[in-house]
Design a protein around this motif. Structure first.
Motif, PDB file in Angstrom:
ATOM      1  N   ILE A  24     -77.864 -17.600 -65.710  1.00  0.00           N
ATOM      2  CA  ILE A  24     -77.656 -16.306 -66.343  1.00  0.00           C
ATOM      3  C   ILE A  24     -76.818 -16.484 -67.613  1.00  0.00           C
ATOM      4  N   ASP A 100     -86.423 -12.253 -58.196  1.00  0.00           N
ATOM      5  CA  ASP A 100     -85.974 -12.249 -56.809  1.00  0.00           C
ATOM      6  C   ASP A 100     -87.166 -12.601 -55.917  1.00  0.00           C
ATOM      7  N   GLN A 104     -89.501  -9.402 -58.562  1.00  0.00           N
ATOM      8  CA  GLN A 104     -88.897  -8.433 -59.465  1.00  0.00           C
ATOM      9  C   GLN A 104     -87.817  -9.159 -60.271  1.00  0.00           C
ATOM     10  N   PRO A 105     -87.516  -8.711 -61.484  1.00  0.00           N
ATOM     11  CA  PRO A 105     -86.470  -9.374 -62.263  1.00  0.00           C
ATOM     12  C   PRO A 105     -85.155  -9.441 -61.479  1.00  0.00           C
ATOM     13  N   TYR A 106     -84.535 -10.621 -61.482  1.00  0.00           N
ATOM     14  CA  TYR A 106     -83.258 -10.815 -60.795  1.00  0.00           C
ATOM     15  C   TYR A 106     -82.162 -10.223 -61.661  1.00  0.00           C
ATOM     16  N   THR A 107     -81.349  -9.342 -61.080  1.00  0.00           N
ATOM     17  CA  THR A 107     -80.287  -8.675 -61.829  1.00  0.00           C
ATOM     18  C   THR A 107     -78.903  -8.940 -61.242  1.00  0.00           C
TER      19      THR A 107
END
Length: 181
Positions: A24, A100, A104-107
């Motif tokens: 990240i 994830d 879905q986009p990992y946030t």
């Protein structure tokens, strides 16, 4: 004369363990910003990578550990530069795709060591002072079991955080947890 296209082979690992993650926030400690992770897997992963192209045999960089597994480093520079057809230098910010387990986009926060995931890589031949090798370029990560830390109940070393001043130091026996400090 047309320029020869550089060899670049894509590969996706099975579920592996990740350590030393900078996925990240890029690592800036030893030079330009780099997204990276260390893949810990069975040694059979090295054989799979070497089988992708005849020129890869014996050139995959890895470190064999005492438990029989191997560590491989995958990296991606934060800024990618190239020259266009007119010879003008171009630069683009690049970040690995992080998903994830539901695609879905990992946030979430930066994953800690011990996180399990699938890793998408590009393998590219490189050469340098230490000879020829195969670079593992990080393309993306699909997380399965994310390990988080950094305080709170999830911190594996120190446990839940304690508010400042919560320990009464007037009784020396009250704080005796067996630790030397």
């Amino acid at each position: 004369m047309a320029k020869a296209k550089k060899l670049r082979v894509g590969f996706q690992t099975g579920v592996v363990t990740l350590n030393y993650n900078h996925l990240i926030t890029p690592d800036t400690k030893f030079g330009p910003p780099v997204y990276q992770t260390t893949i810990n897997a069975d040694k059979s992963l090295v054989a799979e990578l070497e089988a992708l192209h005849p020129s890869f045999k014996g050139k995959i960089p890895y470190k064999e550990l005492d438990d029989g597994t191997v560590n491989l480093k995958a990296k991606q520079r934060r800024y990618i530069t190239w020259f266009d057809d007119k010879g003008t230098k171009q630069e683009k910010e690049a970040q690995p795709t992080l998903l994830d387990s539901n695609n879905q986009p990992y946030t979430g926060a930066e994953p800690w060591g011990g996180t399990t995931a699938e890793v998408a890589l590009f393998l590219e031949p490189t050469s340098g002072p230490q000879g020829e090798s195969i670079a593992l370029r990080l393309k993306g990560v699909r997380f399965h079991d994310v390990v988080l830390g950094g305080g709170g109940d999830s911190d594996p070393l120190f446990g839940p955080s304690v508010p400042s001043g919560a320990v009464d130091s007037s009784d020396p026996e009250a704080d005796d947890d067996g630790l030397p400090f």
